[in-house]
Write an enzyme that holds these catalytic residues in place. Structure first.
Site, PDB file in Angstrom:
ATOM      1  N   PRO A  20       0.437  -0.799  -0.158  1.00  0.00           N
ATOM      2  CG  PRO A  20      -0.271  -0.713   2.233  1.00  0.00           C
ATOM      3  CD  PRO A  20       0.318  -2.212   1.025  1.00  0.00           C
ATOM      4  CG  MET A  22      -0.392   6.535   1.644  1.00  0.00           C
ATOM      5  SD  MET A  22      -1.731   7.103   2.277  1.00  0.00           S
ATOM      6  CE  MET A  22      -2.825   8.274   1.815  1.00  0.00           C
ATOM      7  CB  CYS A 103       2.043   5.343   7.840  1.00  0.00           C
ATOM      8  SG  CYS A 103       1.957   6.829   7.555  1.00  0.00           S
ATOM      9  CE  LYS A 142       4.096  -3.040   4.311  1.00  0.00           C
ATOM     10  NZ  LYS A 142       4.470  -1.598   5.125  1.00  0.00           N
ATOM     11  CG  HIS A 174       9.187  -1.447   6.764  1.00  0.00           C
ATOM     12  ND1 HIS A 174       8.886  -0.472   5.644  1.00  0.00           N
ATOM     13  CD2 HIS A 174      10.921  -1.265   6.118  1.00  0.00           C
ATOM     14  CE1 HIS A 174      10.005  -0.168   4.974  1.00  0.00           C
ATOM     15  NE2 HIS A 174      10.950  -0.462   4.966  1.00  0.00           N
ATOM     16  NE  ARG A 237       7.753   5.384  -1.997  1.00  0.00           N
ATOM     17  CZ  ARG A 237       6.304   4.674  -1.417  1.00  0.00           C
ATOM     18  NH1 ARG A 237       6.995   3.765  -0.644  1.00  0.00           N
ATOM     19  NH2 ARG A 237       5.964   5.474  -0.800  1.00  0.00           N
TER      20      ARG A 237
END
Length: 334
Positions: A20, A22, A103, A142, A174, A237
């Site tokens: 995901p 943003m 995040c 996550k 992560h 990315r």
């Protein structure tokens, strides 16, 4: 939501997923990526519980059925609100609902959302339990391997253990800590060192859990190496900037058929979708879709001209779907 009558959706598998992101993994991006890989799990952008409860619900939840398998990521820290929004996800047909505890942005922290919640594992466990109790689809999480000031191996084990104790089975990890003060979200994706060995060790410590590794993965070769140690890999990315890396995923990662299509075939698949999108709006909106496609021809002769033609023209009111075909004509070598 419209179905063009293509293949039935692949079953949910987390062996490979796209993170995901943003402003990036919106419904147009996901539809585009689905034309490249049939089986890769796709995630929505993070949507806050407040946006769903008080905002334009349809805007945030709508998607095309071809996007399946598809997960909705939520941002929030109120168990009741997360339960309510998880029900929405299930009612709208999402295959999974995921809680963002990774995040690091200041705006998200101020809303008690994201990586700052790693300092409150008991609250996260309550949130996950509320989500699980509300739905029959998988509720997953996550998170980072830690945050500054709470970055020891034992704290990570305690965090995962508390959430596993309430029945959560899937953890997307992560492999960096998040530094909550002084770094931008971009810097938080680059400066804290990757510790893949910690994610591997987490799988060894909790063999009964599904552990998905995220962070810095650039190729399917790397993905296959990580899959020797964990249950799945999430690419961020690089899958956006160079989407053709997903072209061989169905065969190499999921054991499906070899990819026989070309990048130009993907362009042709996207043209009817863009035509419908333009027809559904009062103004022409090619750029809403094409901005996600700029990396399709990366590394090929003509790629720069492809990107330039779309970047300079797709936003114009008169731009139509055929501009995609015109731009791709610069890239004649497969």
């Amino acid at each position: 939501m419209q179905n063009s009558g293509q293949l039935q959706p692949a079953p949910l598998s987390r062996r490979l997923s796209v993170a995901p992101m943003m402003d990036w993994t919106d419904r147009h991006c996901r539809y585009f990526l689905r034309q490249i890989s049939h089986s890769t799990l796709l995630y929505s952008e993070m949507v806050t519980t407040g946006a769903l409860i008080h905002g334009d619900r349809e805007r945030f939840l709508q998607y095309n059925p071809e996007e399946h398998p598809l997960a909705l990521q939520l941002g929030g820290s109120d168990p009741a609100e997360l339960a309510q929004c998880s029900k929405m996800a299930e009612e709208w047909g999402y295959d999974e609902v995921n809680l963002n505890v990774g995040c690091p942005s200041d705006r998200v922290q101020n809303g008690r959302i994201g990586a700052c919640l790693m300092k409150e594992p008991a609250l996260v466990a309550d949130c996950m339990k509320a989500m699980q109790d509300a739905v029959s689809i998988p509720a997953t999480i996550k998170h980072r391997i830690g945050v500054n000031g709470h970055e020891s191996w034992q704290e990570l084990v305690d965090f995962v253990g508390q959430i596993a104790d309430i029945g959560c089975k899937t953890f997307v990890v992560h492999a960096r800590i998040a530094i909550l003060e002084g770094l931008s979200p971009k810097e938080n994706r680059e400066i804290p060192p990757l510790k893949y060995d910690w994610v591997y060790k987490l799988k060894q410590t909790f063999p009964e859990l599904e552990i998905i590794l995220n962070g810095g993965v650039m190729t399917l070769d790397e993905t296959e190496q990580h899959l020797q140690h964990v249950d799945g890999v999430m690419i961020g990315r690089e899958a956006y900037n160079n989407p053709w890396i997903l072209a061989d995923a169905d065969q190499r990662i999921f054991g499906g058929s070899a990819n026989s299509q070309t990048r130009h075939d993907v362009i042709e698949k996207m043209i009817p979708y863009v035509q419908q999108h333009i027809a559904d709006h009062d103004k022409h909106t090619l750029s809403h879709v094409s901005r996600h496609m700029l990396g399709l021809f990366n590394g090929m002769p003509g790629a720069r001209r492809f990107r330039r033609l779309l970047s300079e023209n797709a936003y114009k009111p008169e731009a139509m779907a055929e501009l995609l075909r015109e731009a791709s004509a610069f890239c004649v070598v497969e």
